[in-house]
Design a protein around this motif. Structure first.
Motif, PDB file in Angstrom:
ATOM      1  N   THR A  71     -27.230  54.072 -34.042  1.00 15.47           N
ATOM      2  CA  THR A  71     -26.175  55.050 -34.329  1.00 15.47           C
ATOM      3  C   THR A  71     -25.268  55.278 -33.122  1.00 15.47           C
ATOM      4  O   THR A  71     -24.095  55.594 -33.282  1.00 15.47           O
ATOM      5  CB  THR A  71     -26.785  56.395 -34.767  1.00 15.47           C
ATOM      6  OG1 THR A  71     -27.726  56.818 -33.791  1.00 15.47           O
ATOM      7  CG2 THR A  71     -27.475  56.273 -36.108  1.00 15.47           C
ATOM      8  N   GLU A  72     -25.798  55.092 -31.932  1.00 14.26           N
ATOM      9  CA  GLU A  72     -25.002  55.296 -30.725  1.00 14.26           C
ATOM     10  C   GLU A  72     -23.984  54.177 -30.503  1.00 14.26           C
ATOM     11  O   GLU A  72     -22.888  54.418 -29.997  1.00 14.26           O
ATOM     12  CB  GLU A  72     -25.936  55.371 -29.512  1.00 14.26           C
ATOM     13  CG  GLU A  72     -25.243  55.662 -28.217  1.00 14.26           C
ATOM     14  CD  GLU A  72     -26.227  55.758 -27.063  1.00 14.26           C
ATOM     15  OE1 GLU A  72     -25.782  55.543 -25.927  1.00 14.26           O
ATOM     16  OE2 GLU A  72     -27.418  56.031 -27.297  1.00 14.26           O
ATOM     17  N   HIS A  73     -24.303  52.956 -30.905  1.00 15.42           N
ATOM     18  CA  HIS A  73     -23.446  51.805 -30.618  1.00 15.42           C
ATOM     19  C   HIS A  73     -22.731  51.226 -31.829  1.00 15.42           C
ATOM     20  O   HIS A  73     -22.190  50.124 -31.760  1.00 15.42           O
ATOM     21  CB  HIS A  73     -24.275  50.711 -29.938  1.00 15.42           C
ATOM     22  CG  HIS A  73     -24.734  51.104 -28.575  1.00 15.42           C
ATOM     23  ND1 HIS A  73     -26.042  51.388 -28.312  1.00 15.42           N
ATOM     24  CD2 HIS A  73     -24.045  51.271 -27.421  1.00 15.42           C
ATOM     25  CE1 HIS A  73     -26.161  51.707 -27.034  1.00 15.42           C
ATOM     26  NE2 HIS A  73     -24.962  51.649 -26.472  1.00 15.42           N
ATOM     27  N   ILE A  74     -22.697  51.935 -32.951  1.00 14.84           N
ATOM     28  CA  ILE A  74     -22.040  51.408 -34.143  1.00 14.84           C
ATOM     29  C   ILE A  74     -20.541  51.228 -33.929  1.00 14.84           C
ATOM     30  O   ILE A  74     -19.955  50.245 -34.390  1.00 14.84           O
ATOM     31  CB  ILE A  74     -22.335  52.276 -35.393  1.00 14.84           C
ATOM     32  CG1 ILE A  74     -21.801  51.597 -36.659  1.00 14.84           C
ATOM     33  CG2 ILE A  74     -21.771  53.667 -35.250  1.00 14.84           C
ATOM     34  CD1 ILE A  74     -22.476  50.322 -37.015  1.00 14.84           C
ATOM     35  N   GLU A  75     -19.906  52.117 -33.192  1.00 14.51           N
ATOM     36  CA  GLU A  75     -18.467  51.973 -32.934  1.00 14.51           C
ATOM     37  C   GLU A  75     -18.176  50.741 -32.094  1.00 14.51           C
ATOM     38  O   GLU A  75     -17.206  50.021 -32.347  1.00 14.51           O
ATOM     39  CB  GLU A  75     -17.930  53.224 -32.249  1.00 14.51           C
ATOM     40  CG  GLU A  75     -17.915  54.441 -33.154  1.00 14.51           C
ATOM     41  CD  GLU A  75     -17.373  55.666 -32.445  1.00 14.51           C
ATOM     42  OE1 GLU A  75     -16.686  55.524 -31.423  1.00 14.51           O
ATOM     43  OE2 GLU A  75     -17.652  56.768 -32.927  1.00 14.51           O
ATOM     44  N   LEU A  76     -19.024  50.469 -31.108  1.00 15.55           N
ATOM     45  CA  LEU A  76     -18.857  49.275 -30.284  1.00 15.55           C
ATOM     46  C   LEU A  76     -19.036  48.012 -31.126  1.00 15.55           C
ATOM     47  O   LEU A  76     -18.272  47.052 -31.002  1.00 15.55           O
ATOM     48  CB  LEU A  76     -19.862  49.289 -29.131  1.00 15.55           C
ATOM     49  CG  LEU A  76     -19.860  48.082 -28.200  1.00 15.55           C
ATOM     50  CD1 LEU A  76     -18.497  47.922 -27.533  1.00 15.55           C
ATOM     51  CD2 LEU A  76     -20.950  48.227 -27.156  1.00 15.55           C
TER      52      LEU A  76
ATOM     53  N   LEU B 128     -18.472  47.705 -34.326  1.00 18.24           N
ATOM     54  CA  LEU B 128     -17.291  47.571 -35.180  1.00 18.24           C
ATOM     55  C   LEU B 128     -16.113  46.999 -34.406  1.00 18.24           C
ATOM     56  O   LEU B 128     -15.389  46.134 -34.911  1.00 18.24           O
ATOM     57  CB  LEU B 128     -16.913  48.922 -35.780  1.00 18.24           C
ATOM     58  CG  LEU B 128     -17.864  49.480 -36.829  1.00 18.24           C
ATOM     59  CD1 LEU B 128     -17.461  50.883 -37.208  1.00 18.24           C
ATOM     60  CD2 LEU B 128     -17.891  48.580 -38.036  1.00 18.24           C
ATOM     61  N   ASP B 129     -15.906  47.465 -33.181  1.00 17.23           N
ATOM     62  CA  ASP B 129     -14.820  46.934 -32.354  1.00 17.23           C
ATOM     63  C   ASP B 129     -15.008  45.449 -32.072  1.00 17.23           C
ATOM     64  O   ASP B 129     -14.064  44.663 -32.181  1.00 17.23           O
ATOM     65  CB  ASP B 129     -14.726  47.699 -31.031  1.00 17.23           C
ATOM     66  CG  ASP B 129     -14.198  49.102 -31.200  1.00 17.23           C
ATOM     67  OD1 ASP B 129     -13.577  49.387 -32.245  1.00 17.23           O
ATOM     68  OD2 ASP B 129     -14.415  49.921 -30.284  1.00 17.23           O
TER      69      ASP B 129
ATOM     70  N   ILE C 152     -20.473  47.049 -43.471  1.00 14.90           N
ATOM     71  CA  ILE C 152     -21.453  47.858 -42.761  1.00 14.90           C
ATOM     72  C   ILE C 152     -22.499  48.330 -43.762  1.00 14.90           C
ATOM     73  O   ILE C 152     -22.158  48.887 -44.806  1.00 14.90           O
ATOM     74  CB  ILE C 152     -20.785  49.074 -42.101  1.00 14.90           C
ATOM     75  CG1 ILE C 152     -19.649  48.622 -41.202  1.00 14.90           C
ATOM     76  CG2 ILE C 152     -21.808  49.898 -41.325  1.00 14.90           C
ATOM     77  CD1 ILE C 152     -18.715  49.723 -40.826  1.00 14.90           C
TER      78      ILE C 152
ATOM     79  N   CYS D  84     -31.149  46.971 -31.712  1.00 15.32           N
ATOM     80  CA  CYS D  84     -29.724  47.057 -31.418  1.00 15.32           C
ATOM     81  C   CYS D  84     -29.339  45.951 -30.442  1.00 15.32           C
ATOM     82  O   CYS D  84     -30.058  45.693 -29.478  1.00 15.32           O
ATOM     83  CB  CYS D  84     -29.410  48.426 -30.818  1.00 15.32           C
ATOM     84  SG  CYS D  84     -27.697  48.635 -30.319  1.00 15.32           S
TER      85      CYS D  84
ATOM     86  N   TYR E 247     -28.002  50.130 -38.380  1.00 16.32           N
ATOM     87  CA  TYR E 247     -26.955  49.514 -39.190  1.00 16.32           C
ATOM     88  C   TYR E 247     -26.872  48.007 -38.952  1.00 16.32           C
ATOM     89  O   TYR E 247     -27.204  47.535 -37.870  1.00 16.32           O
ATOM     90  CB  TYR E 247     -25.586  50.113 -38.843  1.00 16.32           C
ATOM     91  CG  TYR E 247     -25.463  51.579 -39.108  1.00 16.32           C
ATOM     92  CD1 TYR E 247     -25.166  52.051 -40.376  1.00 16.32           C
ATOM     93  CD2 TYR E 247     -25.642  52.505 -38.088  1.00 16.32           C
ATOM     94  CE1 TYR E 247     -25.049  53.413 -40.620  1.00 16.32           C
ATOM     95  CE2 TYR E 247     -25.521  53.863 -38.326  1.00 16.32           C
ATOM     96  CZ  TYR E 247     -25.231  54.305 -39.598  1.00 16.32           C
ATOM     97  OH  TYR E 247     -25.107  55.652 -39.832  1.00 16.32           O
TER      98      TYR E 247
ATOM     99  N   VAL F 228     -23.873  45.004 -39.236  1.00 14.61           N
ATOM    100  CA  VAL F 228     -22.444  44.755 -39.371  1.00 14.61           C
ATOM    101  C   VAL F 228     -22.307  43.263 -39.635  1.00 14.61           C
ATOM    102  O   VAL F 228     -22.695  42.447 -38.805  1.00 14.61           O
ATOM    103  CB  VAL F 228     -21.676  45.159 -38.085  1.00 14.61           C
ATOM    104  CG1 VAL F 228     -20.205  44.906 -38.248  1.00 14.61           C
ATOM    105  CG2 VAL F 228     -21.938  46.610 -37.752  1.00 14.61           C
TER     106      VAL F 228
END
Length: 75
Positions: A31-36, A38-39, A51, A62, A71, A73
């Protein structure tokens, strides 16, 4: 005159589980690195990634910190 052929150099795979010709096909993220994740996926694939939240108990970690993945991706 012949065309010059460029050498294709694979990009780093960030410890991905599935690869196709050196390119990322699947990323695991907490959950902490999902934005990274996605980028990285958008930069690599240039399309919107799929996702999914991991429901079953799995051994996936992770790709960025090594904690349990929440998650996936995918392309």
């Amino acid at each position: 005159m012949q065309k010059k052929r460029s050498l294709w150099i694979a990009k780093p795979c960030y410890n991905s589980k599935r690869r196709k010709k050196g390119r990322i096909q699947l990323l695991y993220a907490c959950t902490e690195h999902i934005e990274l994740a996605l980028d990285v996926a958008v930069d690599e694939w240039e399309v919107a990634p799929k996702i999914e939240k991991i429901i079953d108990t799995n051994e996936a970690t992770c790709n960025y910190c090594g904690n349990k993945a929440t998650y996936t991706v995918a392309k």
